[in-house]
Design a protein around this motif. Structure first.
Motif, PDB file in Angstrom:
ATOM      1  N   ILE A  45       0.860  -1.064   0.062  1.00  0.00           N
ATOM      2  CA  ILE A  45       0.003  -0.061  -0.022  1.00  0.00           C
ATOM      3  C   ILE A  45       0.851   1.218   0.087  1.00  0.00           C
ATOM      4  CG2 ILE A  45      -1.679   1.371   1.432  1.00  0.00           C
ATOM      5  CD1 ILE A  45      -2.901  -1.381   2.199  1.00  0.00           C
ATOM      6  N   ILE A  46       2.254   1.236   0.521  1.00  0.00           N
ATOM      7  CA  ILE A  46       3.069   2.126   0.482  1.00  0.00           C
ATOM      8  C   ILE A  46       3.383   2.795  -0.981  1.00  0.00           C
ATOM      9  CG2 ILE A  46       5.330   3.098   1.175  1.00  0.00           C
ATOM     10  CD1 ILE A  46       5.151   1.286   3.539  1.00  0.00           C
ATOM     11  N   SER A  47       3.658   1.860  -1.721  1.00  0.00           N
ATOM     12  CA  SER A  47       3.886   1.924  -3.328  1.00  0.00           C
ATOM     13  C   SER A  47       2.868   2.623  -3.745  1.00  0.00           C
ATOM     14  CB  SER A  47       4.021   0.730  -3.997  1.00  0.00           C
ATOM     15  OG  SER A  47       5.166   0.024  -3.432  1.00  0.00           O
ATOM     16  N   LEU A  48       1.349   2.277  -3.504  1.00  0.00           N
ATOM     17  CA  LEU A  48       0.204   2.977  -4.096  1.00  0.00           C
ATOM     18  C   LEU A  48       0.184   4.194  -3.868  1.00  0.00           C
ATOM     19  CD1 LEU A  48      -2.218  -0.200  -4.055  1.00  0.00           C
ATOM     20  CD2 LEU A  48      -1.253   1.052  -6.143  1.00  0.00           C
ATOM     21  N   SER A  49       0.699   4.596  -2.401  1.00  0.00           N
ATOM     22  CA  SER A  49       0.124   5.780  -1.697  1.00  0.00           C
ATOM     23  C   SER A  49       1.147   6.745  -2.385  1.00  0.00           C
ATOM     24  CB  SER A  49       0.593   5.740  -0.307  1.00  0.00           C
ATOM     25  OG  SER A  49      -0.399   4.822   0.546  1.00  0.00           O
ATOM     26  N   ALA A  50       2.477   6.203  -2.947  1.00  0.00           N
ATOM     27  CA  ALA A  50       3.314   7.222  -3.538  1.00  0.00           C
ATOM     28  C   ALA A  50       3.078   7.378  -4.891  1.00  0.00           C
ATOM     29  CB  ALA A  50       4.554   6.346  -3.404  1.00  0.00           C
ATOM     30  N   VAL A  51       2.167   6.604  -5.677  1.00  0.00           N
ATOM     31  CA  VAL A  51       1.900   6.857  -6.900  1.00  0.00           C
ATOM     32  C   VAL A  51       0.477   7.446  -7.265  1.00  0.00           C
ATOM     33  CG1 VAL A  51       1.398   5.407  -8.919  1.00  0.00           C
ATOM     34  CG2 VAL A  51       3.487   4.747  -7.664  1.00  0.00           C
ATOM     35  N   PRO A  53      -1.560   9.628  -5.749  1.00  0.00           N
ATOM     36  CA  PRO A  53      -1.498  11.267  -5.594  1.00  0.00           C
ATOM     37  C   PRO A  53      -0.974  12.025  -6.838  1.00  0.00           C
ATOM     38  CG  PRO A  53      -1.042  10.152  -3.450  1.00  0.00           C
ATOM     39  CD  PRO A  53      -0.785   9.150  -4.411  1.00  0.00           C
ATOM     40  N   GLY A  54       0.013  11.312  -7.205  1.00  0.00           N
ATOM     41  CA  GLY A  54       0.785  12.062  -8.528  1.00  0.00           C
ATOM     42  C   GLY A  54      -0.045  11.969  -9.726  1.00  0.00           C
ATOM     43  N   ILE A  55      -0.877  10.835  -9.878  1.00  0.00           N
ATOM     44  CA  ILE A  55      -1.735  10.595 -11.025  1.00  0.00           C
ATOM     45  C   ILE A  55      -2.963  11.547 -10.983  1.00  0.00           C
ATOM     46  CG2 ILE A  55      -3.039   8.976 -12.147  1.00  0.00           C
ATOM     47  CD1 ILE A  55      -1.152   6.734 -11.316  1.00  0.00           C
ATOM     48  N   VAL A  56      -3.548  11.697  -9.571  1.00  0.00           N
ATOM     49  CA  VAL A  56      -4.658  12.167  -9.522  1.00  0.00           C
ATOM     50  C   VAL A  56      -4.638  13.574  -9.647  1.00  0.00           C
ATOM     51  CG1 VAL A  56      -6.690  12.648  -7.991  1.00  0.00           C
ATOM     52  CG2 VAL A  56      -5.853  10.442  -8.164  1.00  0.00           C
ATOM     53  N   LEU A  57      -3.602  14.169  -8.982  1.00  0.00           N
ATOM     54  CA  LEU A  57      -3.155  15.622  -8.887  1.00  0.00           C
ATOM     55  C   LEU A  57      -2.323  16.262  -9.901  1.00  0.00           C
ATOM     56  CD1 LEU A  57      -2.347  15.835  -5.246  1.00  0.00           C
ATOM     57  CD2 LEU A  57      -4.715  16.455  -6.170  1.00  0.00           C
ATOM     58  N   ALA A  58      -2.002  15.648 -10.912  1.00  0.00           N
ATOM     59  CA  ALA A  58      -1.191  16.059 -12.118  1.00  0.00           C
ATOM     60  C   ALA A  58      -1.773  17.165 -12.815  1.00  0.00           C
ATOM     61  CB  ALA A  58      -0.798  14.883 -13.025  1.00  0.00           C
ATOM     62  N   VAL A 108       0.959  12.499   0.933  1.00  0.00           N
ATOM     63  CA  VAL A 108       0.951  13.894   0.966  1.00  0.00           C
ATOM     64  C   VAL A 108       2.444  14.485   0.399  1.00  0.00           C
ATOM     65  CG1 VAL A 108       1.022  15.975   2.448  1.00  0.00           C
ATOM     66  CG2 VAL A 108      -0.347  14.344   2.740  1.00  0.00           C
ATOM     67  N   THR A 109       3.331  13.677   0.629  1.00  0.00           N
ATOM     68  CA  THR A 109       4.605  13.856   0.094  1.00  0.00           C
ATOM     69  C   THR A 109       4.891  13.800  -1.339  1.00  0.00           C
ATOM     70  OG1 THR A 109       5.911  13.264   2.204  1.00  0.00           O
ATOM     71  CG2 THR A 109       7.451  13.200   0.372  1.00  0.00           C
ATOM     72  N   ALA A 110       4.144  12.685  -1.773  1.00  0.00           N
ATOM     73  CA  ALA A 110       3.749  12.572  -3.473  1.00  0.00           C
ATOM     74  C   ALA A 110       3.256  13.553  -4.007  1.00  0.00           C
ATOM     75  CB  ALA A 110       3.284  11.117  -3.433  1.00  0.00           C
ATOM     76  N   ALA A 111       2.362  13.998  -3.473  1.00  0.00           N
ATOM     77  CA  ALA A 111       1.533  15.222  -3.884  1.00  0.00           C
ATOM     78  C   ALA A 111       2.547  16.303  -4.114  1.00  0.00           C
ATOM     79  CB  ALA A 111       0.155  15.373  -3.192  1.00  0.00           C
ATOM     80  N   CYS A 112       3.102  16.501  -3.085  1.00  0.00           N
ATOM     81  CA  CYS A 112       4.125  17.891  -3.116  1.00  0.00           C
ATOM     82  C   CYS A 112       5.299  17.728  -4.141  1.00  0.00           C
ATOM     83  CB  CYS A 112       4.743  17.903  -1.621  1.00  0.00           C
ATOM     84  SG  CYS A 112       3.786  18.465  -0.414  1.00  0.00           S
ATOM     85  N   ASN A 113       5.603  16.266  -4.321  1.00  0.00           N
ATOM     86  CA  ASN A 113       6.717  15.970  -5.360  1.00  0.00           C
ATOM     87  C   ASN A 113       6.315  16.223  -6.723  1.00  0.00           C
ATOM     88  OD1 ASN A 113       8.628  15.513  -3.354  1.00  0.00           O
ATOM     89  ND2 ASN A 113       8.434  13.432  -3.284  1.00  0.00           N
ATOM     90  N   THR A 114       5.042  15.722  -6.808  1.00  0.00           N
ATOM     91  CA  THR A 114       4.288  16.109  -8.143  1.00  0.00           C
ATOM     92  C   THR A 114       4.511  17.631  -8.797  1.00  0.00           C
ATOM     93  OG1 THR A 114       3.006  14.071  -7.877  1.00  0.00           O
ATOM     94  CG2 THR A 114       2.155  15.765  -9.532  1.00  0.00           C
ATOM     95  N   ILE A 348      -0.721  10.567 -18.227  1.00  0.00           N
ATOM     96  CA  ILE A 348      -1.061   9.389 -19.164  1.00  0.00           C
ATOM     97  C   ILE A 348       0.135   8.242 -18.868  1.00  0.00           C
ATOM     98  CG2 ILE A 348      -0.897   8.782 -21.462  1.00  0.00           C
ATOM     99  CD1 ILE A 348      -1.823  11.462 -21.981  1.00  0.00           C
ATOM    100  N   GLY A 349       1.395   8.583 -18.659  1.00  0.00           N
ATOM    101  CA  GLY A 349       2.454   7.703 -18.284  1.00  0.00           C
ATOM    102  C   GLY A 349       2.454   6.920 -16.917  1.00  0.00           C
ATOM    103  N   GLN A 350       1.865   7.512 -16.005  1.00  0.00           N
ATOM    104  CA  GLN A 350       1.704   6.703 -14.805  1.00  0.00           C
ATOM    105  C   GLN A 350       0.503   6.195 -14.323  1.00  0.00           C
ATOM    106  OE1 GLN A 350       2.884   9.721 -11.896  1.00  0.00           O
ATOM    107  NE2 GLN A 350       5.217   9.845 -12.539  1.00  0.00           N
ATOM    108  N   ALA A 351      -0.630   6.305 -15.141  1.00  0.00           N
ATOM    109  CA  ALA A 351      -1.933   5.959 -15.012  1.00  0.00           C
ATOM    110  C   ALA A 351      -2.269   4.692 -14.847  1.00  0.00           C
ATOM    111  CB  ALA A 351      -2.867   6.548 -16.132  1.00  0.00           C
ATOM    112  N   ALA A 352      -1.159   3.827 -15.525  1.00  0.00           N
ATOM    113  CA  ALA A 352      -1.732   2.385 -15.489  1.00  0.00           C
ATOM    114  C   ALA A 352      -0.830   1.797 -14.584  1.00  0.00           C
ATOM    115  CB  ALA A 352      -1.050   1.805 -16.836  1.00  0.00           C
TER     116      ALA A 352
END
Length: 457
Positions: A45-51, A53-58, A108-114, A348-352
């Motif tokens: 789930i950590i991996s999903l948490s890191a991916v 937010p970046g897709i949703v908030l891009a 949250v960190t993933a969103a900030c990184n995005t 698009i690149g990360q959606a899948a």
């Protein structure tokens, strides 16, 4: 020109230091979750948490990058990520840290990184001359590759300074990154948002990157190709560790993962020195075809020596494919739209990727592994080629993934708009080497020039 390159170098170094620090914390917190729960699912789930937010908030990150001062935006994102890490440190010190805290902090960190990366990539064509853009993207790929040292370094640090000490190091690296971001001497034209002050609705802004890509079929097809590549890469990334553990020890896994990481780092190093192929689309397709063959070879036989050769070879192509794709997007997109287009391309690149994380394990456990058991359905056919028993189902999936990448390349070759992207779609004005040249909006054919959201239909 020299000042621009120096400014980029300062930003790049600061980001690299910060990324390595964050990777240290991410690794040790992941270990902490697994040791606390004993659950591979909670660890995943950590991996999903890191991916996710970046897709949703891009799209939102893209709008911000085109509407706000980009250096200021990066500082706000870094400060927010630092505040999250500080909260984790406090929870650690007071012995109140729980698993859900880790998921929330990671998201949250993933969103900030995005937000940070979108602003940086949008600003990049204004920081370096166009002929150096490929090399600059190669350095950015090396920043991501630098994370390969995190597990080795984090393991040593945990044994000496403990988990709390590692989190403190992360905070220090964030301070270094933010300090260099503030100190970098950047021209105002490179950091200012080119679209600031335009009166458009949020809905128009959010969809702008998608509409611009759709108006440029070759560029859109490149983004879809990048998404297909990332899907296959993510599936292979999820399964390579179980594949190795099916015939090797945990120590062997560590050595082979490091060997693969060196291939990733070498690819970034080559890209930063080379700048990528002169004919970027042809180069991307060629490396994808090579990657498909190498992926299939992972499943040829249960051999640590084989993985030690093919894993670095495959990961070597990743920075070149990613860097070349981003360079094409940056060169072909007008500066005032670059944040939104970069964000849409990354989305698009990360959606899948989450899909790959969710289906790879069940596909291996419930379908491929039973089929490749000594008495399985494929034991007498495919099993004759690659063997049967534990791990051979995963090996079969690697064959399928490799074939899928070859098929993806073949389909891309049949797309004339993609093949002719570099000659059919003119470069956009707005990079640093065009700063002293007159704008040439008429260079782009009228039928492909995107309509501003403020213009009538």
């Amino acid at each position: 020109m020299t000042a621009l390159l120096r400014g980029f170098g300062v930003l790049w170094f600061g980001q690299t230091v910060s990324v390595v620090g964050s990777a240290l914390t991410g690794f040790v917190l992941g270990v902490w979750v697994y040791q606390s729960t004993g659950s591979a699912t909670q660890f995943a789930i950590i991996s999903l948490s890191a991916v996710v937010p970046g897709i949703v908030l891009a799209p939102i990150a893209g709008v911000l990058a085109d509407r706000r001062d980009r250096r200021g935006l990066m500082l706000i994102a870094d400060a927010a990520a630092g505040a999250v890490t500080a909260c984790v440190a406090v929870l650690l010190w007071t012995d109140q840290l729980t698993v859900w805290h880790i998921y929330l902090a990671t998201a949250v960190t993933a969103a900030c990184n995005t937000v940070h990366l979108t602003a940086f990539y949008a600003m990049l064509p204004l920081l370096v001359p166009r002929e150096a853009l490929g090399r600059a993207n190669g350095l950015m790929q090396m920043t991501q590759a630098a994370q390969i040292a995190a597990p080795l370094l984090a393991g040593a640090l945990v044994g000496t300074i403990g988990l709390r000490g590692v989190v403190l190091i992360d905070l220090c690296t964030m301070v270094v990154g933010m300090t260099l971001l503030v100190a970098a001497r950047l021209d105002r034209s490179a950091t200012a948002a080119p679209g600031a002050g335009k009166q458009v609705t949020l809905g128009e802004d959010l969809g702008h990157g998608w509409r611009l890509l759709r108006a440029r079929p070759g560029l859109f097809q490149l983004a879809v190709l990048f998404g297909g590549f990332n899907l296959l890469f993510a599936m292979a990334g999820v399964l390579v560790q179980p594949l190795i553990l099916s015939f090797g020890s945990a120590a062997t896994l560590g050595v082979l993962m490091f060997a693969g990481g060196t291939g990733l780092f070498a690819g970034g190093l080559v890209m930063s020195a080379w700048g990528g192929p002169k004919r970027r689309v042809s180069g991307i397709l060629g490396f994808l075809a090579f990657g498909g063959v190498v992926l299939a070879l992972h499943g040829l036989r249960p051999s640590a020596w084989l993985i030690a050769v093919v894993a670095p070879l495959f990961l070597f192509i990743l920075p070149i494919v990613s860097g070349s794709t981003l360079t094409l997007v940056q060169v072909k997109t007008p500066a005032e739209s670059l944040g939104r287009v970069v964000a849409t391309t990354r989305m698009i690149g990360q959606a899948a990727t989450p899909f790959a994380y969710l289906v790879a394990g069940p596909l291996a456990d419930r379908v491929a592994e039973p089929a490749m058991a000594p008495d399985g359905a494929l034991a007498g056919s495919v099993g004759v080629l690659i063997g049967t028993g534990p791990g051979r189902g995963i090996a079969l999936i690697f064959w399928v993934i490799g074939a899928g990448m070859l098929l993806l390349t073949l389909v891309a070759v049949t797309r004339p708009r993609l093949r002719r992207l570099e000659t059919e779609l003119p470069d956009a004005a707005g990079s640093s080497d065009a700063a002293d040249e007159p704008s040439e909006p008429a260079r782009q054919p009228e039928k492909e020039r995107p309509r501003s959201a403020s213009q009538p239909a």
